[in-house]
Design a protein around this motif. Structure first.
Motif, mmCIF file in Angstrom:
data_model
loop_
_atom_site.group_PDB
_atom_site.id
_atom_site.type_symbol
_atom_site.label_atom_id
_atom_site.label_comp_id
_atom_site.label_asym_id
_atom_site.label_seq_id
_atom_site.Cartn_x
_atom_site.Cartn_y
_atom_site.Cartn_z
ATOM 1 N N UNK A 86 -1.727 -1.896 9.746
ATOM 2 C CA UNK A 86 -2.957 -1.868 11.435
ATOM 3 C C UNK A 86 -3.590 -0.134 10.275
ATOM 4 N N UNK A 87 -4.687 -0.159 10.502
ATOM 5 C CA UNK A 87 -5.748 0.625 10.688
ATOM 6 C C UNK A 87 -5.817 1.389 11.731
ATOM 7 N N UNK A 88 -6.183 0.165 13.009
ATOM 8 C CA UNK A 88 -6.771 0.400 14.357
ATOM 9 C C UNK A 88 -6.370 -0.429 15.451
ATOM 10 N N UNK A 89 -5.352 -0.028 16.293
ATOM 11 C CA UNK A 89 -5.419 -0.342 17.291
ATOM 12 C C UNK A 89 -5.937 -0.257 18.850
ATOM 13 N N UNK A 90 -6.674 -1.144 19.493
ATOM 14 C CA UNK A 90 -7.391 -0.732 20.846
ATOM 15 C C UNK A 90 -6.742 -2.136 22.027
ATOM 16 N N UNK A 91 -6.493 -0.448 23.400
ATOM 17 C CA UNK A 91 -6.359 -1.639 24.641
ATOM 18 C C UNK A 91 -7.430 -0.815 25.632
ATOM 19 N N UNK A 224 -2.578 6.437 8.717
ATOM 20 C CA UNK A 224 -3.520 6.887 9.200
ATOM 21 C C UNK A 224 -4.644 6.575 10.189
ATOM 22 N N UNK A 225 -3.819 5.079 10.345
ATOM 23 C CA UNK A 225 -3.876 4.172 11.161
ATOM 24 C C UNK A 225 -4.481 4.841 13.517
ATOM 25 N N UNK A 226 -5.146 4.255 13.372
ATOM 26 C CA UNK A 226 -4.760 4.833 14.811
ATOM 27 C C UNK A 226 -4.981 3.640 16.459
ATOM 28 N N UNK A 227 -4.137 4.104 16.499
ATOM 29 C CA UNK A 227 -3.859 3.369 19.072
ATOM 30 C C UNK A 227 -4.718 4.433 19.298
#
Ligand SMILES: C[S@@+](CC[C@H](N)C(=O)[O-])C[C@H]1O[C@@H](n2cnc3c(N)ncnc32)[C@H](O)[C@@H]1O
Length: 296
Positions: A86-91, A224-227
């Protein structure tokens, strides 16, 4: 804080992203608009009405919507071969306006409706069923722990007395009961606010879900992925802040199978909404945005 969320996610056009709280698809649509044809977005929501909304996005082959809780994201991602990718995840935590505005969902103390408050009406029990059987101690603990309600004991006692006379089945009954206990004194917020908030957090296991999601989503990030987490409540923000800090301070963490992972905070303090946004949307006053990046 849509612009800030998108900036912090730093979307790469062919990356793979997860929106754990699809809601009415505002953030998902914005993420899709920054993805190229090879990009991919997995969107989750535990509310069946939310995940089925935005039919205008249904034909987009880059988007996969799943009716699921974000605390269960790990196995869902692993089943798609996306663990560690995953390059990014959003909550974007909390309830949505459509949930609050529909009296039938039972979230609002301002409108009368069934005392339900489940984000996913297909599982678990409504608040009314829990209040019918919980002990006075369980109710007061819930109101204190999740609502920081100073009169938690008196409200719990009143609930237990009144349910002997008549079952508590509607939001109006509960709001009236709480207002009777919470009379007097200058009140900045509606007297039922804390009680409704506590019961909602409890019945949906919101804090447990958040803790599970933080573990599972950080484990699913690529290097380099961000939560990115947007919270609206101090209990949630405290969990996010501590989890991120602990992970950033740990020298290394057991990884996703690809070796040890390391993380850093994207910014030291939380980002908050500016005055213009608060004027447009008063709910933004309590918004806190935090982000963690996997660096190795
Ligand atoms: C604040 S709204 C999100 C709004 C969304 N970002 C948008 O742009 O429309 C929060 C959403 O998260 C969902 N939600 C809350 N807890 C969840 C969980 N544990 N798993 C999945 N969805 C959840 C709610 O059902 C609600 O639709």
């Amino acid at each position: 804080m849509l612009a800030e969320v998108l900036d912090v996610l730093a979307i790469t056009p062919d990356g793979c992203y997860l929106d754990g709280t699809f809601g009415r698809g505002g953030h998902s649509a914005a993420i899709l608009s920054r993805l190229g044809p090879a990009g991919r977005l997995i969107a989750l929501d535990r509310d069946p009405a939310a995940i089925d909304s935005r039919q205008d996005l249904a034909a987009d082959p880059r988007l996969e919507r799943i009716h699921a809780r974000f605390g269960d994201a790990g196995p869902l991602l692993a089943a798609r071969g996306l663990a560690g990718r995953l390059q990014g995840a959003l909550l974007d935590l909390g309830v949505s306006s459509p949930q609050l505005d529909d009296p039938e969902r039972g979230f609002s103390f301002r409108a009368d409706g069934p005392l339900d408050m489940r984000m996913d009406p297909s599982r678990g029990q409504p608040v009314s069923a829990w209040l019918a059987t919980a002990s006075e101690r369980e109710i007061s603990d819930c109101l204190w722990q999740y609502g920081e309600e100073r009169r938690s004991r008196q409200i719990a006692a009143r609930i237990c007395r009144e349910r002997e006379v008549e079952p508590l089945t509607t939001t109006r009954q509960l709001a009236t009961l709480v207002a009777a206990v919470n009379r007097g004194g200058a009140q900045r917020i509606d007297p039922a606010t804390r009680t409704f908030q506590a019961l909602r957090i409890f019945i949906n296991e919101e804090l447990e879900q958040l803790q599970r999601a933080l573990r599972e989503l950080t484990a699913a990030l690529a290097v380099a992925g961000r939560l990115v987490v947007l919270s609206f409540h101090s209990l949630e923000d405290r969990i996010v802040k501590r989890f991120f800090r602990d992970l950033a301070q740990a020298r290394e963490t057991a990884g996703t199978g690809a070796g040890a992972s390391r993380f850093q905070l994207v910014f030291r303090r939380s980002l908050t909404a500016d005055d213009a946004e608060i004027a447009r949307n008063p709910r933004a006053r309590s918004a806190r945005l935090r982000a963690l990046e996997r660096v190795a």
